[in-house]
Write a protein that holds these residues in place. Structure first.
Motif, short mmCIF file in Angstrom:
data_model
loop_
_atom_site.label_atom_id
_atom_site.label_comp_id
_atom_site.label_asym_id
_atom_site.label_seq_id
_atom_site.Cartn_x
_atom_site.Cartn_y
_atom_site.Cartn_z
N LYS A 1 0.86 -1.14 -0.11
CA LYS A 1 -0.05 0.28 0.08
C LYS A 1 0.88 1.05 -0.09
O LYS A 1 0.41 2.28 -0.80
CB LYS A 1 -0.92 0.02 1.19
N GLN A 2 1.98 1.17 0.76
CA GLN A 2 2.81 2.45 0.75
C GLN A 2 3.48 2.51 -0.66
O GLN A 2 3.37 3.75 -0.99
CB GLN A 2 4.15 2.15 1.83
N LYS A 3 3.86 1.70 -1.33
CA LYS A 3 4.37 1.87 -2.75
C LYS A 3 3.16 2.22 -3.66
O LYS A 3 3.58 3.26 -4.73
CB LYS A 3 4.71 0.30 -3.34
N GLU A 4 1.80 2.03 -3.61
CA GLU A 4 0.94 2.46 -4.40
C GLU A 4 0.78 4.03 -4.15
O GLU A 4 0.40 4.71 -4.97
CB GLU A 4 -0.61 1.80 -4.03
N LEU A 5 0.89 4.43 -2.69
CA LEU A 5 0.76 5.61 -2.54
C LEU A 5 1.74 6.53 -2.88
O LEU A 5 1.55 7.81 -3.24
CB LEU A 5 0.54 5.84 -0.86
N LEU A 6 2.86 6.03 -2.73
CA LEU A 6 3.94 6.98 -3.31
C LEU A 6 3.95 6.93 -4.76
O LEU A 6 4.54 7.90 -5.34
CB LEU A 6 5.51 6.26 -2.91
N GLN A 7 3.37 6.06 -5.58
CA GLN A 7 3.14 6.26 -7.03
C GLN A 7 2.32 7.20 -7.25
O GLN A 7 2.74 8.11 -8.30
CB GLN A 7 2.55 4.80 -7.58
N TYR A 8 1.36 7.55 -6.42
CA TYR A 8 0.36 8.66 -6.59
C TYR A 8 0.96 10.08 -6.38
O TYR A 8 0.93 10.78 -7.11
CB TYR A 8 -0.89 8.52 -5.68
N ILE A 9 2.01 9.90 -5.26
CA ILE A 9 2.76 11.23 -5.05
C ILE A 9 3.61 11.56 -6.27
O ILE A 9 3.89 12.58 -6.64
CB ILE A 9 3.60 11.07 -3.80
N GLY A 10 4.44 10.57 -6.86
CA GLY A 10 5.18 10.59 -7.76
C GLY A 10 4.59 11.28 -9.04
O GLY A 10 5.07 12.18 -9.81
N ASP A 11 3.55 10.68 -9.47
CA ASP A 11 2.53 11.12 -10.55
C ASP A 11 2.29 12.58 -10.35
O ASP A 11 2.10 13.24 -11.23
CB ASP A 11 1.65 10.35 -10.94
N VAL A 12 1.66 13.05 -9.15
CA VAL A 12 1.41 14.40 -8.87
C VAL A 12 2.56 15.26 -9.06
O VAL A 12 2.52 16.17 -9.63
CB VAL A 12 0.85 14.50 -7.56
N GLU A 13 3.47 14.81 -8.63
CA GLU A 13 4.74 15.80 -8.69
C GLU A 13 5.27 15.85 -9.88
O GLU A 13 5.83 16.91 -10.55
CB GLU A 13 5.92 15.15 -7.78
N GLU A 14 5.16 14.80 -11.06
CA GLU A 14 5.37 14.90 -12.41
C GLU A 14 4.41 15.81 -13.16
O GLU A 14 4.76 16.64 -13.97
CB GLU A 14 5.50 13.60 -13.06
N ASP A 15 3.17 16.07 -12.42
CA ASP A 15 2.11 16.60 -13.09
C ASP A 15 2.54 18.22 -12.63
O ASP A 15 1.96 19.20 -13.18
CB ASP A 15 0.87 16.53 -12.65
N MET A 16 3.31 18.40 -12.00
CA MET A 16 3.86 19.95 -11.48
C MET A 16 4.62 20.45 -12.47
O MET A 16 5.17 21.76 -12.59
CB MET A 16 4.41 19.99 -10.13
N VAL A 17 5.58 19.63 -13.21
CA VAL A 17 6.50 20.08 -14.23
C VAL A 17 5.76 20.47 -15.51
O VAL A 17 5.00 19.75 -16.04
CB VAL A 17 7.24 18.85 -14.67
N ASP A 18 5.85 21.67 -15.88
CA ASP A 18 5.24 22.55 -16.93
C ASP A 18 6.26 22.74 -18.00
O ASP A 18 6.86 23.74 -18.20
CB ASP A 18 4.41 23.63 -16.41
N GLY A 19 6.32 21.63 -18.82
CA GLY A 19 7.23 21.89 -20.00
C GLY A 19 8.98 21.75 -19.54
O GLY A 19 8.78 21.12 -18.34
N PHE A 20 9.59 21.62 -20.29
CA PHE A 20 10.99 21.42 -20.43
C PHE A 20 11.58 22.55 -19.50
O PHE A 20 11.47 23.75 -20.05
CB PHE A 20 11.86 21.08 -21.32
N PRO A 21 12.39 22.53 -18.32
CA PRO A 21 12.77 23.66 -17.49
C PRO A 21 13.78 24.71 -18.09
O PRO A 21 14.28 25.56 -17.65
CB PRO A 21 12.71 23.03 -16.31
N TYR A 22 14.67 24.29 -19.12
CA TYR A 22 15.68 24.90 -19.64
C TYR A 22 16.10 24.70 -21.00
O TYR A 22 15.56 23.65 -21.44
CB TYR A 22 16.95 24.82 -18.69
N GLU A 23 16.99 25.52 -21.52
CA GLU A 23 17.47 25.20 -22.85
C GLU A 23 18.81 24.48 -23.10
O GLU A 23 19.76 24.90 -21.98
CB GLU A 23 17.55 26.51 -23.62
N VAL A 24 19.10 23.44 -23.74
CA VAL A 24 20.04 22.65 -23.80
C VAL A 24 20.87 23.55 -24.68
O VAL A 24 20.67 24.28 -25.57
CB VAL A 24 19.70 21.25 -24.55
#
Length: 435
Positions: free
Chosen positions: A200-223
Motif C-alpha cells: 500500500k505504501q508503494k501505491e501511495l508513493l506512486q500517486y505522489i510521484g505522478d502528482v509531482e510529475e504533473d507539477m512540471v510544466d514543459g522542459f525547464p531549460y534550454e540545452v
C-alpha cells in the motif's frame, strides 16, 4: 513455483580502462516512475529461494579502499592502516543517504512545492518504520500515516496550485485517490496487517510521484546550442530490459524496469533511448560483472561505441552533470575540475542499480554506448564523498528487480531493451533516419 531471492552483494572491483569500467575484450588498464506496480511484471524466474551471501562491512570497506587505490595509484590499504581517516571526514556524512530509487527520482524532479514534499516524506519514512521487528512497527507506521494525512489535508490547496495548468484535473484526481489510499492504509494498521503495509505504501508513493510529475510544466531549460541537434530526452522515459541468465541454477531470466531522467540528463538519456529504439543492445552480452558494476554496450569489432550509419563515425556525447540547486546541467567537465568539491549531484550514485555512462578515464566527452549499473552500499560512499559523483553521468535508476543485478554475470545476454513509456519526450530521434 518461482520464488524471489534478494541479492545485495558488494565485492572488490576489477581493473579495466573504463568505468569507465571497461572491458577486458578491448583495452584494459583501469581507471575506474513511475514505478510499475503490477506483480505480474516481476518476471524473475528462479529455481528455488536460495539467497546470495551478503558481504560483510569489512569486505565492503576494503572494496572502497581498493577503488581509491586504483583511481589514485596510491597504496591505499597500507596508507589506511598507517593513517586512519581524519575526524573531519565525518562531517561529510550528514545523515542516512536516500537509497530508494523511487525517492531519488521524486526528489530529482524540477519542482519546488513544499506542501507535497511534506506528504511525501512521512510516507517514505514508513520503510524505516518497518525495520522494527514484528507488529511493533505498526505503531510507528501509524504515526507516519497520520503525519502524511495531516499534511495532505492542510496543504492540498497549495499542492493543486502547484500543478501545471493542463494537468490540474488529473492531479486533483490523483490526490483524491491518495486520500482514499491513506484511509485504507490506516485501516491496514488498525487491523495489524503488517504484510499489507509495504504494497500500500508503494501505491501511495506512486500517486505522489505522478502528482509531482504533473507539477512540471514543459522542459525547464534550454540545452546548449552545440548539443541541441543530438537526440534529447526532454522529460522521463521507462524501459524494460530482459536479461537471459546463463549457468545460474537460481535465476533464469529477469526483467529490469529502468526509469530514465531526461530532466537532469537530456543528452545522456536521449542518446540511450535513441540506441534502444535502434535495438542496439538487443542480443548483446553483459561484458563486466565484478561486484562493483555490471556493464555492457561495447559492440563487436574495433569500435568501442556506436557508429552512426548516417555519418559512419562514432557518436559521442559530452559529460553531463546536474548540480543540485542549479537550473541546467554542466557539460564537458567533472565537478572536481570545476572546483565544485562540495556540490551535490541531482542524480547521485546512491541506489543499488544506479545507471550511468561509461567513458574513457581521461576524456570527459568520450561516452558513446557503454553503460553501467553500480552495485554498492551508499552508507560507505555517501553523496559527494565517493569516487563517482560528479565524474560520471547518471541518467536513471533500476526501479524494479534491482537486487537481481548482483546475479548477472559476464556472458549473460540482454534479450531486449524495450521502451515502455516516454517516447513522446524524445526529440531529434536519429533512429528514424534511413540507414
Amino acid at each position: 513455483m518461482a520464488a524471489i531471492i534478494s541479492c545485495n552483494s558488494y565485492s572488490p572491483l576489477a581493473a579495466s580502462k573504463w568505468i569507465n569500467p571497461t572491458l577486458p575484450t578491448k583495452a584494459s588498464t583501469f581507471l575506474t516512475t513511475p514505478k510499475y506496480n503490477s506483480h505480474k511484471h516481476v518476471q524473475c524466474q528462479l529455481q528455488n529461494g536460495q539467497k546470495g551471501r551478503p558481504f560483510s562491512l569489512k569486505e565492503c570497506a576494503i572494496s572502497i579502499i581498493l577503488a581509491a587505490e586504483l583511481l589514485t595509484g596510491i597504496p591505499s590499504l597500507d596508507a589506511y592502516a598507517a593513517n586512519p581517516p581524519l575526524p573531519d571526514l565525518s562531517v561529510l556524512i550528514s545523515g542516512p543517504p536516500i537509497k530508494d530509487p523511487g525517492a531519488l527520482l521524486r526528489y530529482a524532479l524540477p519542482i519546488n512545492n513544499k506542501a507535497v514534499r511534506e506528504v511525501q516524506k512521512p510516507l517514505e519514512d514508513i520503510s524505516e518504520s518497518l525495520k522494527i521487528a514484528g507488529v511493533k512497527a505498526l505503531d510507528s507506521v501509524e504515526r507516519n500515516v497520520r503525519q502524511a494525512s495531516r499534511a495532505l489535508k492542510q496543504g492540498k490547496t497549495l499542492i493543486i496550485s502547484g500543478l501545471a495548468e493542463a494537468k490540474k484535473d488529473r492531479g486533483a484526481e490523483l490526490l483524491d485517490k491518495l486520500e482514499v489510499g491513506m484511509e485504507e492504509l490506516q485501516q491496514i494498521v488498525e487491523d495489524r496487517n503488517r504484510d499489507a503495509v509495504a504494497p500500500k505504501q508503494k501505491e501511495l508513493l506512486q500517486y505522489i510521484g505522478d502528482v509531482e510529475e504533473d507539477m512540471v510544466d514543459g522542459f525547464p531549460y534550454e540545452v546548449p546550442e552545440e548539443y541541441r541537434n543530438m537526440p534529447l530526452l526532454k522529460g522521463r522515459a521507462a524501459v524494460d530490459m530482459k536479461v537471459k541468465v546463463k549457468d545460474n541454477p537460481n535465476l533464469e531470466e529477469c526483467v529490469f524496469r529502468i526509469v530514465l531522467d531526461g530532466y537532469n540528463a537530456p543528452v545522456t538519456a536521449g542518446n540511450f533511448v535513441d540506441l534502444v529504439q535502434r535495438h542496439f543492445y538487443d542480443g548483446m552480452e553483459i561484458q563486466r560483472a565484478d561486484g562493483f558494476v555490471v556493464q555492457t554496450g561495447n559492440p563487436d569489432g574495433p569500435a568501442e561505441g556506436f557508429i552512426d550509419p548516417s555519418t559512419e563515425k562514432t557518436r559521442t556525447i559530452p559529460l553531463e552533470i546536474m548540480v543540485d540547486g542549479e537550473k541546467a546541467p554542466v557539460y564537458e567537465a567533472t565537478l572536481e575540475e570545476l572546483g565544485l568539491y562540495k556540490a551535490q549531484t541531482k542524480l547521485p550514485f546512491n541506489a543499488f542499480g544506479t545507471m550511468a555512462m561509461a567513458r574513457e578515464e581521461f576524456e570527459n566527452n568520450s561516452a558513446s554506448s557503454q553503460i553501467f549499473w553500480l552495485l554498492k552500499e551508499s552508507e560507505l560512499t555517501p553523496s559527494n564523498a565517493n569516487i563517482l559523483d560528479g565524474r560520471y553521468a547518471v541518467f536513471g535508476y533500476v526501479t524494479e528487480n534491482e537486487d537481481f543485478l548482483a546475479d548477472v554475470k559476464v556472458g549473460d545476454v540482454i534479450e531486449s531493451i524495450k521502451l515502455v513509456s516516454g517516447l513522446d519526450n524524445l526529440v531529434n530521434p536519429s533512429y528514424k533516419i534511413a540507414g
